[in-house]
Design an enzyme around this catalytic site. Structure first.
Site, PDB file in Angstrom:
ATOM      1  N   GLU A 177       0.802  -1.228   0.000  1.00 30.72           N
ATOM      2  CA  GLU A 177       0.000   0.000   0.000  1.00 30.72           C
ATOM      3  C   GLU A 177       0.838   1.284   0.000  1.00 30.72           C
ATOM      4  O   GLU A 177       0.687   2.126   0.882  1.00 30.72           O
ATOM      5  CB  GLU A 177      -0.968  -0.009   1.196  1.00 30.72           C
ATOM      6  CG  GLU A 177      -1.909  -1.204   1.175  1.00 30.72           C
ATOM      7  CD  GLU A 177      -2.938  -1.191   2.312  1.00 30.72           C
ATOM      8  OE1 GLU A 177      -2.814  -0.358   3.217  1.00 30.72           O
ATOM      9  OE2 GLU A 177      -3.850  -2.025   2.271  1.00 30.72           O
ATOM     10  N   ASN A 218       2.083  -5.057  -3.117  1.00 32.48           N
ATOM     11  CA  ASN A 218       0.655  -5.338  -2.970  1.00 32.48           C
ATOM     12  C   ASN A 218      -0.096  -4.031  -2.733  1.00 32.48           C
ATOM     13  O   ASN A 218       0.433  -3.119  -2.088  1.00 32.48           O
ATOM     14  CB  ASN A 218       0.506  -6.265  -1.745  1.00 32.48           C
ATOM     15  CG  ASN A 218      -0.872  -6.861  -1.566  1.00 32.48           C
ATOM     16  OD1 ASN A 218      -1.444  -7.381  -2.522  1.00 32.48           O
ATOM     17  ND2 ASN A 218      -1.398  -6.806  -0.356  1.00 32.48           N
ATOM     18  N   HIS A 254     -10.358  -5.968  -2.528  1.00 32.52           N
ATOM     19  CA  HIS A 254     -11.450  -5.764  -1.570  1.00 32.52           C
ATOM     20  C   HIS A 254     -12.546  -5.029  -2.343  1.00 32.52           C
ATOM     21  O   HIS A 254     -12.450  -3.835  -2.591  1.00 32.52           O
ATOM     22  CB  HIS A 254     -10.978  -4.937  -0.375  1.00 32.52           C
ATOM     23  CG  HIS A 254      -9.976  -5.646   0.468  1.00 32.52           C
ATOM     24  ND1 HIS A 254     -10.298  -6.765   1.206  1.00 32.52           N
ATOM     25  CD2 HIS A 254      -8.657  -5.413   0.682  1.00 32.52           C
ATOM     26  CE1 HIS A 254      -9.216  -7.180   1.855  1.00 32.52           C
ATOM     27  NE2 HIS A 254      -8.208  -6.382   1.541  1.00 32.52           N
ATOM     28  N   GLU A 282      -6.328 -10.568  -1.621  1.00 32.65           N
ATOM     29  CA  GLU A 282      -7.186 -10.338  -0.441  1.00 32.65           C
ATOM     30  C   GLU A 282      -8.643 -10.215  -0.848  1.00 32.65           C
ATOM     31  O   GLU A 282      -9.362  -9.314  -0.408  1.00 32.65           O
ATOM     32  CB  GLU A 282      -6.747  -9.064   0.308  1.00 32.65           C
ATOM     33  CG  GLU A 282      -5.285  -9.079   0.712  1.00 32.65           C
ATOM     34  CD  GLU A 282      -4.853  -7.844   1.511  1.00 32.65           C
ATOM     35  OE1 GLU A 282      -5.731  -7.100   2.012  1.00 32.65           O
ATOM     36  OE2 GLU A 282      -3.633  -7.624   1.627  1.00 32.65           O
ATOM     37  N   ASP A 284     -12.418 -10.076  -1.207  1.00 35.65           N
ATOM     38  CA  ASP A 284     -13.744 -10.176  -0.605  1.00 35.65           C
ATOM     39  C   ASP A 284     -14.668  -9.216  -1.347  1.00 35.65           C
ATOM     40  O   ASP A 284     -14.207  -8.285  -2.012  1.00 35.65           O
ATOM     41  CB  ASP A 284     -13.753  -9.953   0.919  1.00 35.65           C
ATOM     42  CG  ASP A 284     -13.024  -8.714   1.393  1.00 35.65           C
ATOM     43  OD1 ASP A 284     -12.865  -7.763   0.603  1.00 35.65           O
ATOM     44  OD2 ASP A 284     -12.609  -8.680   2.574  1.00 35.65           O
TER      45      ASP A 284
HETATM   46  C1  XIL Z   1      -6.816  -6.164   7.941  1.00 35.69           C
HETATM   47  C2  XIL Z   1      -7.212  -7.321   8.818  1.00 35.69           C
HETATM   48  O1  XIL Z   1      -8.115  -8.143   8.123  1.00 35.69           O
HETATM   49  C3  XIL Z   1      -7.847  -6.809  10.093  1.00 35.69           C
HETATM   50  O2  XIL Z   1      -8.055  -7.890  11.001  1.00 35.69           O
HETATM   51  C4  XIL Z   1      -6.956  -5.773  10.750  1.00 35.69           C
HETATM   52  O3  XIL Z   1      -7.619  -5.223  11.873  1.00 35.69           O
HETATM   53  C5  XIL Z   1      -6.609  -4.672   9.774  1.00 35.69           C
HETATM   54  O4  XIL Z   1      -6.005  -5.246   8.626  1.00 35.69           O
HETATM   55  N1  XIL Z   1      -5.193  -4.519   3.416  1.00 35.69           N
HETATM   56  C6  XIL Z   1      -4.243  -5.355   3.912  1.00 35.69           C
HETATM   57  C7  XIL Z   1      -4.583  -6.241   5.059  1.00 35.69           C
HETATM   58  O5  XIL Z   1      -3.148  -5.449   3.365  1.00 35.69           O
HETATM   59  O6  XIL Z   1      -3.478  -6.483   5.890  1.00 35.69           O
HETATM   60  C8  XIL Z   1      -5.720  -5.701   5.854  1.00 35.69           C
HETATM   61  O7  XIL Z   1      -6.081  -6.663   6.844  1.00 35.69           O
HETATM   62  C9  XIL Z   1      -6.887  -5.366   4.968  1.00 35.69           C
HETATM   63  C10 XIL Z   1      -6.511  -4.327   3.978  1.00 35.69           C
END
Ligand code: XIL
Length: 491
Positions: A177, A218, A254, A282, A284
């Site tokens: 990020e 990422n 996401h 990641e 969802d």
């Molecule tokens: C999130 C986790 O799912 C949570 O449990 C935590 O509180 C915050 O982080 N991008 C990422 C992940 O790279 O590490 C994040 O995970 C979600 C967004």
């Protein structure tokens, strides 16, 4: 963390192990691992894989989940996480703030448990993440270090963490990020000290600490072609030009229901065309809650499109879901009023999205793969209505025995190709495995699970693999053996 994999290697090398130090005792995770035999597992008697991991393997892809080590004492959770997925990412346990909240004091517990879990279940480990502006320890974030001091701190962090898990990690999110939404570089404790150069330095340091891991950058909202992914494209192009050891780009994905970027596949492809591996890291797809049947169907279709986009891009090696179920998802806590974003519902029942992902990977067949009492479920080894064995043939030979001990060799021939296997069988009551080779062993009660080690993970159709073990029981008859939940014929 070398304990788990070293132990597996020692067993694989035929070292005679005594006691429980390297073999391990039945923990909550082990019990769950045995439970997994009765939950979704491949069924060699049908032409279609009925777990996500087996279906994905037929496409040469991995399918992963974020793993929350705090849930490893929940057998339903671990059965799905271990049985359905071929890769795990630490949801939080490998982040800097989790590992070293106090300078110099490391908490390896959660990360070690994850690596051990992956080892027991024949899974890859996706390391997440080494350098990220978020979930940092306060002492890093607010330390007011000089650039020279911070450089030493970051280098030491990478050397310590990537070094510890060298050999265990398939891919590392080296940096996470680093972009703003408009594609400019994000302000952070790292960018303030070093500008963009910390990215290249982090990749070089990680390669030095773990030469075998594939190294990724990422980000989120880089899923379609947009200003942010353009920023990513420019950065990775310049890293490649400069000879920085970067292997891949992770697309968090996401997503919001109904907002599938039209350019999703084209975006993956343009990064792949640079020669980089791409991974959906990641995934969802959230919606306003409560969900309803219409939106769950729409969500299933969006999941299908994501998986299909990955399959359409040769260098897209896998898809990781961010969490197993809606119950353990981060979404409701971070996006109030939204949720229902995952493949399993709050009660760990597979949602339409599960079926869509399974089908997209070419699997299918079991309408409710988590129900061990489902009489139509071919993965239930106790179900008398299941078809006769035929997908595997086993020979179980007690090659030597004495009062209070024996050595057993097991050979298994599989009709279908395997990418990871677990063989289960029962020893006489009270008997324990005391050592073994060519497999990693766990035991729950009298049920023994022998799982593949790295070198015998892949077995071709019609191929045979073998393993052996010592136990503290004398001569005994051959028990029934199941391969990935399916009873094998004896031969
Ligand atoms: C999130 C986790 O799912 C949570 O449990 C935590 O509180 C915050 O982080 N991008 C990422 C992940 O790279 O590490 C994040 O995970 C979600 C967004």
């Amino acid at each position: 963390m070398r304990l788990a994999r070293r132990a597996a290697v020692a067993i694989a090398a035929g070292a005679l192990l005594s006691g429980t130090a390297a073999y391990g005792t039945a923990s909550a995770g082990d019990t769950a691992s045995a439970t997994a035999q009765h939950l979704p597992q491949p069924w060699a008697g049908t032409s279609q894989a009925d777990t996500l991991r087996d279906a994905a393997a037929t496409q040469g892809r991995f399918v992963g989940t974020a793993l929350n080590d705090g849930l490893l004492n929940n057998p339903t959770y671990t059965a799905i996480a271990g049985g359905e997925f071929s890769s795990v990412t630490a949801e939080n346990a490998m982040k800097w703030g989790s590992l070293e909240s106090t300078r110099g004091q490391y908490n390896w517990g959660g990360a070690d448990r994850l690596v051990e879990f992956a080892d027991r279940h024949g899974q890859q480990v996706y390391g997440h993440t080494l350098v990220w502006h978020s979930q940092l320890p306060g002492w890093v974030e607010n330390g007011n270090f000089s650039p020279t001091e911070l450089r030493g701190i970051v280098d030491n962090h990478i050397a310590t963490v990537a070094g510890r898990y060298a050999g265990d990690i398939d891919r590392w999110d080296v940096v996470n990020e680093v972009f703003n939404e408009d594609g400019t570089f994000r302000d952070s404790v790292f960018s303030r000290a070093f500008g963009e150069s910390f990215v290249a330095d982090a990749f070089r340091a990680t390669r030095a600490a773990d030469p075998d891991a594939r190294l990724f950058i990422n980000d989120y909202n880089t899923d379609g072609i947009n200003a942010k992914s353009d920023g990513m494209y420019r950065l990775v192009s310049s890293l490649l030009d400069a000879g920085v050891p970067i292997d891949g780009v992770g697309f968090q994905s996401h997503m919001i229901l109904g907002q599938m970027p039209a350019s999703y596949q084209a975006n993956l492809q343009r990064f792949a065309d640079l020669g980089l591996e791409v991974v959906i890291t990641e995934l969802d797809i959230r919606m306003n809650t409560p969900s309803d049947a219409g939106r769950l169907a729409q969500q299933a279709e969006q999941y299908r499109q994501v998986v299909q986009a990955c399959l359409n891009v040769d260098r897209c090696s896998g898809v990781t879901m961010w969490g197993v179920s809606d119950r353990d998802s981060w979404i409701p806590g971070v996006f109030p009023g939204e949720g229902a974003a995952n493949l399993y519902d709050e009660d760990y029942r597979p949602k339409p999205a599960y079926g869509a992902v399974l089908a997209a990977f070419g699997g299918g067949g079991d309408p409710d793969p988590t129900d061990p009492t489902d009489p139509t479920d071919p993965s239930d080894p106790t179900d008398p209505t299941d078809p006769a064995p035929g997908g595997c043939t086993v020979s179980y030979r007690v090659t030597s025995a004495w009062p209070g001990g024996s050595v057993v060799e097991v050979g298994v021939t599989t009709a279908t190709a395997l990418d990871g296997w677990q063989a289960t069988f029962a020893l006489p009551a009270g008997a324990r495995v005391t050592g073994g080779w060519n497999a990693t062993f766990s035991q729950s009660g009298s049920t023994v699970t022998a799982a593949n080690v790295a070198h015998n993970r892949a077995v071709g159709a019609g191929g045979t693999f073998g393993f052996g073990f010592q136990s503290d029981t004398g001569a005994h008859g051959a028990p029934a053996v199941s391969l990935n939940g399916e009873r094998c014929a004896t031969g």
